[in-house]
Design a protein around this motif. Structure first.
Motif, PDB file in Angstrom:
ATOM      1  N   THR A  12       2.210  68.243 -14.785  1.00  0.00           N
ATOM      2  CA  THR A  12       2.730  67.602 -15.990  1.00  0.00           C
ATOM      3  C   THR A  12       3.993  68.307 -16.489  1.00  0.00           C
ATOM      4  OG1 THR A  12       0.493  66.950 -16.615  1.00  0.00           O
ATOM      5  CG2 THR A  12       2.153  66.913 -18.345  1.00  0.00           C
ATOM      6  N   VAL A  13       3.963  69.630 -16.503  1.00  0.00           N
ATOM      7  CA  VAL A  13       5.120  70.394 -16.963  1.00  0.00           C
ATOM      8  C   VAL A  13       6.319  70.175 -16.039  1.00  0.00           C
ATOM      9  CG1 VAL A  13       6.018  72.732 -17.301  1.00  0.00           C
ATOM     10  CG2 VAL A  13       3.765  72.127 -18.171  1.00  0.00           C
ATOM     11  N   VAL A  18      11.619  67.571 -14.836  1.00  0.00           N
ATOM     12  CA  VAL A  18      12.446  66.769 -13.926  1.00  0.00           C
ATOM     13  C   VAL A  18      12.934  65.497 -14.628  1.00  0.00           C
ATOM     14  CG1 VAL A  18      12.380  65.385 -11.810  1.00  0.00           C
ATOM     15  CG2 VAL A  18      11.447  67.697 -11.823  1.00  0.00           C
ATOM     16  N   LEU A  19      12.069  64.878 -15.431  1.00  0.00           N
ATOM     17  CA  LEU A  19      12.459  63.682 -16.174  1.00  0.00           C
ATOM     18  C   LEU A  19      13.591  63.993 -17.148  1.00  0.00           C
ATOM     19  CD1 LEU A  19      11.952  60.702 -16.971  1.00  0.00           C
ATOM     20  CD2 LEU A  19      10.355  61.583 -18.678  1.00  0.00           C
ATOM     21  N   VAL A  20      13.460  65.083 -17.887  1.00  0.00           N
ATOM     22  CA  VAL A  20      14.517  65.478 -18.828  1.00  0.00           C
ATOM     23  C   VAL A  20      15.808  65.777 -18.083  1.00  0.00           C
ATOM     24  CG1 VAL A  20      15.230  67.269 -20.463  1.00  0.00           C
ATOM     25  CG2 VAL A  20      12.933  66.289 -20.607  1.00  0.00           C
ATOM     26  N   ARG A  25      21.374  64.370 -16.683  1.00  0.00           N
ATOM     27  CA  ARG A  25      22.346  64.196 -15.593  1.00  0.00           C
ATOM     28  C   ARG A  25      22.914  62.778 -15.580  1.00  0.00           C
ATOM     29  NH1 ARG A  25      19.753  63.877 -10.126  1.00  0.00           N
ATOM     30  NH2 ARG A  25      19.569  61.780 -10.923  1.00  0.00           N
ATOM     31  N   ASP A  26      22.049  61.771 -15.735  1.00  0.00           N
ATOM     32  CA  ASP A  26      22.520  60.390 -15.700  1.00  0.00           C
ATOM     33  C   ASP A  26      23.365  60.033 -16.920  1.00  0.00           C
ATOM     34  OD1 ASP A  26      21.285  60.071 -13.286  1.00  0.00           O
ATOM     35  OD2 ASP A  26      19.546  58.988 -14.081  1.00  0.00           O
TER      36      ASP A  26
END
Length: 144
Positions: A12-13, A18-20, A25-26
């Motif tokens: 989860t961490v 990675v999502l953040v 980045r995008d």
């Protein structure tokens, strides 16, 4: 604490991190134009004319097509507010880290009524010179 619970917490961490990272980045992965302007002489022009030279540099990561450059007078100005500068090499696609120079001999557009000079791209975005850059150009013109 069981090993499966520990691994689930770890997953989860990591996935949240990675999502953040991907969102940040995008959000920065877009074209961005840096504008610089100066008054100078072009060599070998065989004349003593001064030119307003505008340098457009793509400092973003995506290509961008520059359509043209324009000026805008202040609201208090009596007369036409917009200035369209006739270009020599636009429209042009600028890839990452590429730059393009445009010039204009009509220095009388640099007066106290000039609000901004800006560049537009094919998507309708506008990038403009800062107020500080405009003031410096006007001071340079007045010195000459």
């Amino acid at each position: 604490m069981e090993i499966t619970t520990l691994l689930a917490f770890y997953g989860t961490v990591v996935s949240t991190a990675v999502l953040v990272w991907n969102i940040v980045r995008d959000s920065k992965d877009r074209p961005k134009i840096r504008l610089e302007a100066m008054i100078g002489t072009i060599y070998p022009d065989h004349s003593e004319k001064d030119y307003l030279v505008l340098t457009m540099t793509n400092v973003g990561r995506r290509p961008v097509q520059i359509k043209g450059w324009y000026g805008l007078k202040k609201k208090t100005f009596e007369g036409p507010k917009g200035i369209m500068v006739v270009t020599q090499g636009l429209p042009r696609i600028l890839n990452e880290s590429e730059s393009h120079h445009e010039y204009c001999t009509y220095l009388s557009l640099l007066d106290d009524q000039l609000k901004t000079l800006y560049v537009t791209d094919s998507a309708g975005r506008k990038w403009h010179l800062t107020k500080k850059q405009i003031r410096q150009l006007i001071k340079t013109k007045q010195k000459n």
